[in-house]
Enzyme design. Structure first.
Site, PDB file in Angstrom:
ATOM      1  N   HIS A 215     -49.775   4.251   6.965  1.00 49.80           N
ATOM      2  CA  HIS A 215     -48.809   5.163   6.339  1.00 49.80           C
ATOM      3  C   HIS A 215     -49.422   6.480   5.884  1.00 49.80           C
ATOM      4  CE1 HIS A 215     -50.560   3.629   2.628  1.00 49.80           C
ATOM      5  NE2 HIS A 215     -49.979   4.623   1.977  1.00 49.80           N
TER       6      HIS A 215
HETATM    7  C1  UD1 Z   1     -46.703   7.391  -1.491  1.00 50.30           C
HETATM    8  C2  UD1 Z   1     -48.011   7.811  -2.140  1.00 50.30           C
HETATM    9  C3  UD1 Z   1     -49.180   7.084  -1.472  1.00 50.30           C
HETATM   10  C4  UD1 Z   1     -48.936   5.584  -1.452  1.00 50.30           C
HETATM   11  C5  UD1 Z   1     -47.604   5.318  -0.768  1.00 50.30           C
HETATM   12  C6  UD1 Z   1     -47.263   3.870  -0.673  1.00 50.30           C
HETATM   13  C7  UD1 Z   1     -48.091  10.135  -2.961  1.00 50.30           C
HETATM   14  C8  UD1 Z   1     -48.690  11.456  -2.722  1.00 50.30           C
HETATM   15  N1  UD1 Z   1     -48.273   9.246  -1.978  1.00 50.30           N
HETATM   16  O1  UD1 Z   1     -46.728   7.828  -0.139  1.00 50.30           O
HETATM   17  O2  UD1 Z   1     -50.349   7.333  -2.212  1.00 50.30           O
HETATM   18  O3  UD1 Z   1     -49.977   4.953  -0.770  1.00 50.30           O
HETATM   19  O4  UD1 Z   1     -46.583   5.991  -1.537  1.00 50.30           O
HETATM   20  O5  UD1 Z   1     -46.069   3.702   0.018  1.00 50.30           O
HETATM   21  O6  UD1 Z   1     -47.507   9.897  -3.987  1.00 50.30           O
HETATM   22  N2  UD1 Z   1     -39.271   6.857   2.047  1.00 50.30           N
HETATM   23  C9  UD1 Z   1     -38.205   6.007   2.251  1.00 50.30           C
HETATM   24  N3  UD1 Z   1     -37.839   5.164   1.250  1.00 50.30           N
HETATM   25  C10 UD1 Z   1     -38.465   5.145   0.050  1.00 50.30           C
HETATM   26  C11 UD1 Z   1     -39.522   6.026  -0.167  1.00 50.30           C
HETATM   27  C12 UD1 Z   1     -39.931   6.874   0.848  1.00 50.30           C
HETATM   28  O7  UD1 Z   1     -37.608   5.985   3.320  1.00 50.30           O
HETATM   29  O8  UD1 Z   1     -38.082   4.335  -0.824  1.00 50.30           O
HETATM   30  C13 UD1 Z   1     -39.680   7.747   3.144  1.00 50.30           C
HETATM   31  C14 UD1 Z   1     -39.065   9.131   3.047  1.00 50.30           C
HETATM   32  O9  UD1 Z   1     -38.835   9.586   4.334  1.00 50.30           O
HETATM   33  C15 UD1 Z   1     -40.179   9.938   2.430  1.00 50.30           C
HETATM   34  C16 UD1 Z   1     -41.426   9.276   3.021  1.00 50.30           C
HETATM   35  O10 UD1 Z   1     -41.091   7.893   3.110  1.00 50.30           O
HETATM   36  O11 UD1 Z   1     -40.102  11.281   2.697  1.00 50.30           O
HETATM   37  C17 UD1 Z   1     -42.648   9.462   2.201  1.00 50.30           C
HETATM   38  O12 UD1 Z   1     -42.432   9.020   0.853  1.00 50.30           O
HETATM   39  P1  UD1 Z   1     -43.341   9.616  -0.348  1.00 50.30           P
HETATM   40  O13 UD1 Z   1     -42.994   8.926  -1.616  1.00 50.30           O
HETATM   41  O14 UD1 Z   1     -43.279  11.099  -0.317  1.00 50.30           O
HETATM   42  O15 UD1 Z   1     -44.803   9.246   0.085  1.00 50.30           O
HETATM   43  P2  UD1 Z   1     -45.421   7.918   0.732  1.00 50.30           P
HETATM   44  O16 UD1 Z   1     -45.839   8.195   2.108  1.00 50.30           O
HETATM   45  O17 UD1 Z   1     -44.548   6.727   0.483  1.00 50.30           O
END
Ligand code: UD1
Length: 381
Positions: A215
């Site tokens: 991820h």
């Molecule tokens: C975040 C953390 C990372 C952690 C990871 C675990 C930061 C900078 N990064 O990354 O350190 O390892 O969480 O998962 O805080 N999305 C969904 N559903 C959700 C949440 C996210 O579909 O419930 C999708 C969305 O498209 C979103 C993308 O995942 O834009 C990324 O989510 P985001 O919270 O920005 O970062 P992670 O990659 O999850």
């Protein structure tokens, strides 16, 4: 009521860390007054709700509902919404865990309001400022009043950055508190596959399989790297079937980059994001794990399962020096060599690091009782 601690969670990896901390803060003769705030950084059932249920985390008292956005917008929005909450709640301290955007956003608001900041899982460093989490770690540690570390080397990282030894407490790993208490309840692999409608036929009658998780933006946001990693996994799956629970970000990239056919043609089973007990069950019986997650590097070390880390560095070096972790980066030849080594020799057996014993959270609570002092007697005039 005891001193008030406002605990913050935002993203999936925060949840297994906060569960034992809340339990320990609420235990004993002088329990803290705990308020739980969720920023809403993660919000899907699979990324959030099911962890609360499985880990017995109380429902958050407050949810900021920020959702997904760019780093700047997400961080700013958490800060904007957190400030009035802190004014209203007026806790004695704010406790943040890990290294996600919610961690730095809430720590920054609290410290500027003169409220003490507690950081659980402090001092980890990858020394790779290209990782958003590294920026969050360095900044959160600088503004934290009390820092709890998971491994002894973390204190040296912090002291190099000018953080006084008196602020640092080595207590062990709260995530392993959760792992130890939940291991007996782990969901068997066969049940997890059945729930996802996957036939065990892909195991070809054997019980051996590997786990793949990806991820990190550096791995999944670049089509060439993601294609190469999936091609490598496909090749490995000719020998060792692979179960691949995919983060929503990763699944989105696989679809938009047109890589689903590669997966479908291989002996790889793509699953939705898994709950805590399902993931624990998958990991504990795996022959090996291929991952870019920080938490999984630690969990596999605690479980004694070989871990091959698809990154060029780790902020958790103890998983390499004492545990089961091997860092390969993304070079297919290095990954194949590490996999072959595990298949031939069983891989590193490792040992459980100091204080990864299931009692890190009670140690934190004990330090906080001392630090915040006893509850003041409230006199009625
Ligand atoms: C975040 C953390 C990372 C952690 C990871 C675990 C930061 C900078 N990064 O990354 O350190 O390892 O969480 O998962 O805080 N999305 C969904 N559903 C959700 C949440 C996210 O579909 O419930 C999708 C969305 O498209 C979103 C993308 O995942 O834009 C990324 O989510 P985001 O919270 O920005 O970062 P992670 O990659 O999850």
């Amino acid at each position: 009521m005891g001193k008030k601690i406002l605990c913050v969670v935002g993203a999936r990896p925060n949840l297994m860390k906060i569960a034992p901390v809340i339990r320990a803060l609420k235990a004993g003769q002088d329990p803290f007054d705990v308020c739980l705030l969720h920023t809403g950084q993660h919000y899907d059932n699979a990324m959030n709700d099911q962890f609360f249920a499985a880990l017995g985390i109380p429902r958050p008292n407050i949810n900021l509902d920020v959702g997904s956005a760019s780093h700047a917008v997400q961080t700013a929005e958490i800060m904007r919404r957190f400030e009035p909450v802190l004014e209203q709640e007026a806790p004695d301290a704010v406790l943040v865990v890990g290294d996600v955007n919610s961690t730095i956003a809430c720590a920054l608001v609290a410290t500027k309001m003169g409220i003490k900041v507690i950081h659980v899982e402090a001092g980890l460093r990858s020394y790779d400022r290209g990782m958003p989490e590294e920026i969050n770690r360095v900044l959160t540690d600088q503004i934290s009043d009390i820092l709890f570390t998971t491994e002894r080397d973390a204190a040296a990282n912090l002291q190099r950055e000018g953080i006084g030894a008196e602020r640092i407490h080595f207590v062990g790993n709260v995530m392993i508190d959760t792992l130890k208490s939940q291991l007996p309840h782990a969901t068997p692999m066969s049940e997890t596959l059945r729930q996802s409608g996957v036939s065990e036929a892909f195991l070809k009658g054997k019980s051996d399989y590997g786990i793949l998780t990806l991820h990190r933006p550096s791995n999944v946001d670049d089509i060439n790297i993601l294609r190469s990693l999936i091609t490598t996994a496909a090749k490995i799956s000719e020998t060792l079937p692979i179960i691949f629970p995919a983060h929503p970000r990763t699944r989105g990239r696989i679809e938009s980059y047109g890589l689903m056919d590669l997966i479908n043609a291989a002996n790889i089973v793509l699953l939705p994001p898994q709950g805590y007990l399902e993931m624990l069950g998958l990991m504990k019986d795996a022959r090996l794990t291929l991952t870019d997650s920080g938490g999984i590097q630690e969990e596999t070390t605690a479980l004694g399962v070989p871990c091959i880390t698809l990154r060029h560095n780790t902020e958790r070096p103890i998983t390499v020096s004492e545990g089961t972790n091997t860092i390969t980066g993304t070079d297919p030849q290095k990954i194949f060599a590490a996999v072959n080594n595990v298949l031939k020799t069983g891989g590193k057996s490792g040992k459980s690091p100091e204080f990864w014993d299931g009692n890190a959270a009670p140690r934190i609570a004990a330090v906080l009782h001392e630090w915040l002092g006893p509850t003041q007697q409230r006199h009625v005039a």
